[in-house]
Write a protein that holds these residues in place. Structure first.
Motif, short mmCIF file in Angstrom:
data_model
loop_
_atom_site.label_atom_id
_atom_site.label_comp_id
_atom_site.label_asym_id
_atom_site.label_seq_id
_atom_site.Cartn_x
_atom_site.Cartn_y
_atom_site.Cartn_z
N THR A 24 39.98 39.19 46.29
CA THR A 24 40.93 38.65 47.27
C THR A 24 40.44 38.77 48.70
O THR A 24 40.80 37.96 49.55
CB THR A 24 42.29 39.36 47.16
N ASP A 61 37.53 33.76 48.52
CA ASP A 61 37.51 33.46 47.09
C ASP A 61 36.19 33.87 46.46
O ASP A 61 36.14 34.20 45.27
CB ASP A 61 37.69 31.95 46.86
N SER A 95 35.73 50.92 45.60
CA SER A 95 36.50 49.68 45.47
C SER A 95 36.60 49.21 44.03
O SER A 95 37.17 48.14 43.76
CB SER A 95 35.87 48.58 46.33
N ARG A 153 38.49 43.96 48.14
CA ARG A 153 39.83 44.03 47.59
C ARG A 153 39.94 43.04 46.44
O ARG A 153 39.37 41.94 46.50
CB ARG A 153 40.89 43.72 48.65
N SER A 154 40.67 43.42 45.40
CA SER A 154 40.87 42.54 44.26
C SER A 154 42.28 42.69 43.72
O SER A 154 42.96 43.70 43.98
CB SER A 154 39.85 42.86 43.16
N ARG A 155 42.70 41.66 42.98
CA ARG A 155 44.00 41.69 42.33
C ARG A 155 43.87 41.06 40.96
O ARG A 155 43.35 39.95 40.83
CB ARG A 155 45.05 40.93 43.16
N ASN A 156 44.31 41.76 39.93
CA ASN A 156 44.24 41.27 38.55
C ASN A 156 42.81 40.85 38.18
O ASN A 156 42.59 39.82 37.54
CB ASN A 156 45.19 40.09 38.35
N GLU A 161 40.21 43.49 56.72
CA GLU A 161 40.21 42.63 55.55
C GLU A 161 40.07 41.16 55.94
O GLU A 161 40.77 40.68 56.83
CB GLU A 161 41.50 42.82 54.74
N ILE A 208 35.02 42.24 38.80
CA ILE A 208 35.76 41.49 39.82
C ILE A 208 35.24 40.07 39.87
O ILE A 208 34.14 39.81 40.38
CB ILE A 208 35.64 42.16 41.20
#
Length: 543
Positions: free
Chosen positions: A242, A254, A274, A235-238, A250, A493
């Motif tokens: 994450t 970091d 993903s 999972r990633s954000r921006n 999940e 990522i």
């Protein structure tokens, strides 16, 4: 800083002390000027009808800061400066919110986790296969005719594919960290000879114990190791990592070091979904060739064959023609051909040998390079589809896990084999004599024939009619590459660090281990250690 003196040639019976004295003399030094001297590399030269020891020696001067002047004065290519094997890595200052995760416990993941644990980062390690003890039982059962276990086999489990190999530690990379890798292996039970032999190997029997010892050290230092746990996504954000998704759950992180090996095909698919960029890459396919080890010894050593100072003969061969390479790969003196599939209803071969290398046969892969243009599809997993087609065709041909097998004589004649000659197959589940033309693509067959003829000119008897080919060999390297930036992070990522052979950045135990160390060092350079977690673990152990 030390002085490395190479190309010291001595008679077979000469003592190591003579090599040390010869090295000092070559540098114009007396032994009194040294505070230390030891053998750095040792090999045997059996050419021209006699056996010679060829050694390199490492000299440490009692008076420091003189090394550069001595090397400059000598002015020879085989006298040079040698920096320490392990370079200090500065520790970062950033706070790590979550413990680092390592996925995969092959050489890349093992050394990444080991370095993290040694420096106080308490990694969490997830391996899809089983511990070495459980994995060994599953592999032994399969080799004995039992059921195939997709979760625990030669490809998946503690130690990765390298744990069931010859344990070869030679490498084409020129990285000072390679020496440190050897020293860690020795600390955990490998023979000290790997520190100085020109072609070091551990052997499957010893390597499995070394891997277990390193895992126990990771746990002792605050790391955690979980078996039977498969990465099913990230999972990633921006554009930043994450979480890791382990069997659908999940886990926030970091940094994630992704060392999944070259056969985790379902994981490749999860990563694509993903948002991780994968691209197809070249690899090679072919078959395992077997010769009698005594015949190979006679061909390469001549009248010296059988001399107790000589190791079982080995070779490295290659030939390039019409834009393709045919070459030997993963040569196992005194070894056996093994079943290396990771999926049901498929056949894959590989080779392994024990430390003694005392088996009757020698084996190696004879493979031909393949490119993305050869794959049935142009997407990222086109190479996987190419491998699967060959592996499943072999299974359908034999109607089970017996491997297709053909003598070299029949291979050249283009006719199916009915039996073996002097060289008996070592593939543990059994073989079916047939034609490899029913398994391998035509262009692979054609280049294998060209290569074998050329190799027969280099080693007498290499293309002998009763040499044996067992197919298919399809897992020479990863069929994909996970593109990463200069800081080793995925280009999509940040925080996701593709590592080792499965990511397309290594080939073999040593290069994968070195890459694992480099991936761990990226974390060390960015974050400060998790001392509170380490103190907590150590406190519980004392209680």
């Amino acid at each position: 800083m030390s002085i490395l003196v190479g190309n010291i040639r001595l008679p077979l019976g000469a003592a190591d002390a003579e090599a040390l004295e010869a090295a000092a003399k070559k540098c114009g030094l007396s032994m009194r000027e040294l505070c230390g001297a030891h053998i750095y590399r040792a090999s045997i030269d059996a050419r021209r009808g006699k056996i010679t020891r060829v050694l390199s020696v490492l000299l440490d001067l009692a008076e420091t800061q003189r090394e550069e002047a001595v090397v400059a004065r000598v002015g020879k290519n085989d006298v040079r400066l040698k920096k320490p094997a392990q370079q200090p890595v500065p520790t970062g200052t950033a706070h790590m919110e979550h413990r680092p995760i390592v996925v995969g416990l092959g050489p890349g993941g093992l050394f990444a986790a080991y370095v993290l644990a040694k420096n106080g980062y308490c990694p969490r390690v997830f391996e899809r296969g089983q511990s070495m003890e459980s994995r060994d039982r599953a592999v032994t059962a399969f080799f004995s005719g039992g059921a195939f276990d997709p979760a625990s086999n030669i490809q998946f489990g503690e130690g990765g594919a390298g744990a069931y190999s010859d344990g070869k530690l030679t490498t084409r990379i020129n990285d000072p960290m390679s020496e440190w890798v050897l020293r860690i292996f020795v600390e955990h039970g490998a023979p000290e000879e790997i520190l100085y032999k020109a072609k070091p190997h551990i052997g499957t029997d010893i390597l499995k114990r070394v891997v277990c010892s390193m895992r126990e050290e990771i746990i002792r230092l605050g790391g955690e190791v979980y078996f039977g746990c498969t990465l099913t996504g990230v999972r990633s954000r921006n554009g930043a990592l994450t979480a890791a998704v382990i069997d659908g759950q999940e886990i926030a992180c970091d940094r994630l070091i992704l060392a999944i090996g070259h056969s985790a095909r379902d994981t490749f698919e999860h990563l694509l979904h993903s948002g991780v960029y994968l691209e197809p890459k070249p690899f090679s396919v072919g078959a395992r060739i077997e010769h009698l080890q005594e015949d190979l010894n006679a061909s390469l050593y001549g009248k010296l064959a059988g001399h107790p100072a000589l190791p079982p003969a080995e070779y490295t061969l290659s030939h390039r023609e019409n834009g393709r390479a045919c070459y030997s790969f993963c040569m196992c003196p005194g070894g056996q051909v093994v079943a290396a599939q990771s999926e049901p209803h498929a056949i894959v071969t590989n080779g392994m040998s024990y430390h003694a290398r005392d088996g009757r046969n020698a084996n190696a892969a004879i493979v031909v390079s393949v490119n993305p243009s050869d794959f049935p599809t142009s997407d990222a997993l086109g190479g996987v589809a190419f491998q699967r087609e060959i592996e499943r065709r072999a299974f359908q041909l034999t109607g089970g896990y017996r491997a297709p097998c053909q003598t070299v004589g029949d291979f050249f004649a283009g006719k199916p084999s009915r039996k073996h000659g002097r060289v008996a197959p070592t593939y543990p589940i059994g073989v079916q004599y047939t034609s490899l033309g029913s398994v391998l693509p035509d262009f692979v067959l054609a280049h294998m024939q060209i290569g074998l003829r050329q190799f027969g000119r280099k080693i007498r008897g290499f293309d002998a009619p009763d040499a044996l080919l067992t197919a298919p060999e399809t897992r020479t390297s990863s069929p994909v590459r996970m593109t990463r930036l200069d800081n080793r992070h995925s280009q999509q990522i940040a925080g996701l660090i593709p590592c080792g052979e499965g990511a397309g950045y290594a080939g073999g135990i040593m290069s994968a281990a070195v890459d694992g160390i480099g991936c761990a060092q990226e974390i060390l350079q960015t974050f400060r250690p998790l001392e509170e977690r380490r103190d907590e673990v150590c406190s519980k152990q004392r209680q």
